[in-house]
Design a protein around this motif. Structure first.
Motif, mmCIF file in Angstrom:
data_model
loop_
_atom_site.group_PDB
_atom_site.id
_atom_site.type_symbol
_atom_site.label_atom_id
_atom_site.label_comp_id
_atom_site.label_asym_id
_atom_site.label_seq_id
_atom_site.Cartn_x
_atom_site.Cartn_y
_atom_site.Cartn_z
ATOM 1 N N VAL A 129 -7.013 91.487 -9.646
ATOM 2 C CA VAL A 129 -6.058 91.398 -8.544
ATOM 3 C C VAL A 129 -6.816 91.403 -7.231
ATOM 4 O O VAL A 129 -7.648 92.290 -6.995
ATOM 5 N N ALA A 166 -3.728 85.071 -2.796
ATOM 6 C CA ALA A 166 -3.651 86.080 -3.840
ATOM 7 C C ALA A 166 -4.165 85.524 -5.157
ATOM 8 O O ALA A 166 -3.951 84.350 -5.483
ATOM 9 N N SER A 167 -4.824 86.366 -5.896
ATOM 10 C CA SER A 167 -5.233 86.012 -7.250
ATOM 11 C C SER A 167 -4.919 87.194 -8.152
ATOM 12 O O SER A 167 -5.015 88.347 -7.746
ATOM 13 N N GLY A 168 -4.528 86.888 -9.379
ATOM 14 C CA GLY A 168 -4.226 87.945 -10.328
ATOM 15 C C GLY A 168 -2.777 88.390 -10.332
ATOM 16 O O GLY A 168 -2.376 89.199 -11.154
ATOM 17 N N PHE A 169 -2.006 87.911 -9.371
ATOM 18 C CA PHE A 169 -0.582 88.204 -9.343
ATOM 19 C C PHE A 169 0.094 87.141 -8.494
ATOM 20 O O PHE A 169 -0.573 86.397 -7.767
ATOM 21 N N SER A 170 1.404 87.089 -8.562
ATOM 22 C CA SER A 170 2.155 86.090 -7.811
ATOM 23 C C SER A 170 2.865 86.729 -6.627
ATOM 24 O O SER A 170 3.504 87.774 -6.749
ATOM 25 N N ASP A 214 6.654 87.931 -6.544
ATOM 26 C CA ASP A 214 7.148 89.244 -6.927
ATOM 27 C C ASP A 214 6.846 90.320 -5.889
ATOM 28 O O ASP A 214 7.108 91.506 -6.123
ATOM 29 N N TYR A 215 6.311 89.902 -4.767
ATOM 30 C CA TYR A 215 5.849 90.873 -3.778
ATOM 31 C C TYR A 215 6.309 90.460 -2.378
ATOM 32 O O TYR A 215 6.396 89.278 -2.063
ATOM 33 N N ASN A 263 -0.100 80.028 -3.824
ATOM 34 C CA ASN A 263 -0.024 81.497 -3.832
ATOM 35 C C ASN A 263 -0.683 82.058 -2.570
ATOM 36 O O ASN A 263 -1.490 82.996 -2.620
ATOM 37 N N PRO A 283 5.068 95.672 -4.118
ATOM 38 C CA PRO A 283 5.984 95.220 -5.171
ATOM 39 C C PRO A 283 7.428 95.210 -4.678
ATOM 40 O O PRO A 283 7.855 96.084 -3.940
ATOM 41 N N ASN A 298 10.071 91.897 -3.954
ATOM 42 C CA ASN A 298 10.105 90.818 -2.981
ATOM 43 C C ASN A 298 11.484 90.687 -2.346
ATOM 44 O O ASN A 298 12.107 89.627 -2.364
ATOM 45 N N TYR A 336 -1.127 96.260 -2.613
ATOM 46 C CA TYR A 336 -2.466 95.679 -2.501
ATOM 47 C C TYR A 336 -2.821 95.366 -1.045
ATOM 48 O O TYR A 336 -1.953 95.021 -0.248
#
Length: 124
Positions: free
Chosen positions: A1, A23-27, A30-31, A76, A99, A101, A113
């Protein structure tokens, strides 16, 4: 992440910069994504944020009308477009993603993050 900011730099007052947060490792879907500024000798402050699920945004009073947020879901990546920059806008800009969105995106801004920051300098 990981969150990676870019786009900072040195600009004269009245100029523009566009900060990117990838962002990498998550989308980001959702945030809620925000930008927090750390200026020398000042506390960190939330500058702007965006919740793509409902399109909600927040801008700190001093940047309203000058800063905008946009996102590219395919990349992303979230962008902070900063126009009419003033010396008071200078600082280290951090991208954050918390977390959930949904609006209000400024709720719990700074949780989740963080990126490493990108430096913005504005000459008078």
């Amino acid at each position: 992440v990981q969150l990676v900011e870019s786009g900072g730099g040195l600009v004269q007052a009245g100029g523009s910069l566009r900060l990117s947060c990838a962002a990498s490792g998550f989308s980001f879907d959702d945030y809620a994504v925000g930008w927090i500024r750390q200026a020398p000798g000042k506390e960190r402050e939330g500058v702007a944020c965006f919740a793509s699920a409902d399109g909600g945004t927040y801008f700190e009073d001093s940047v309203k009308g000058r800063f905008t947020i946009a996102s590219d879901s395919a990349k992303n990546t979230v962008y902070l477009q900063m126009n009419g920059l003033e010396p008071g806008d200078a600082g280290l800009y951090f991208c954050t993603a918390r977390p959930g969105n949904i609006s209000p995106c400024e709720y719990r801004l700074g949780e989740g993050y963080w990126g490493q920051g990108t430096l913005v300098l504005v000459l008078p």
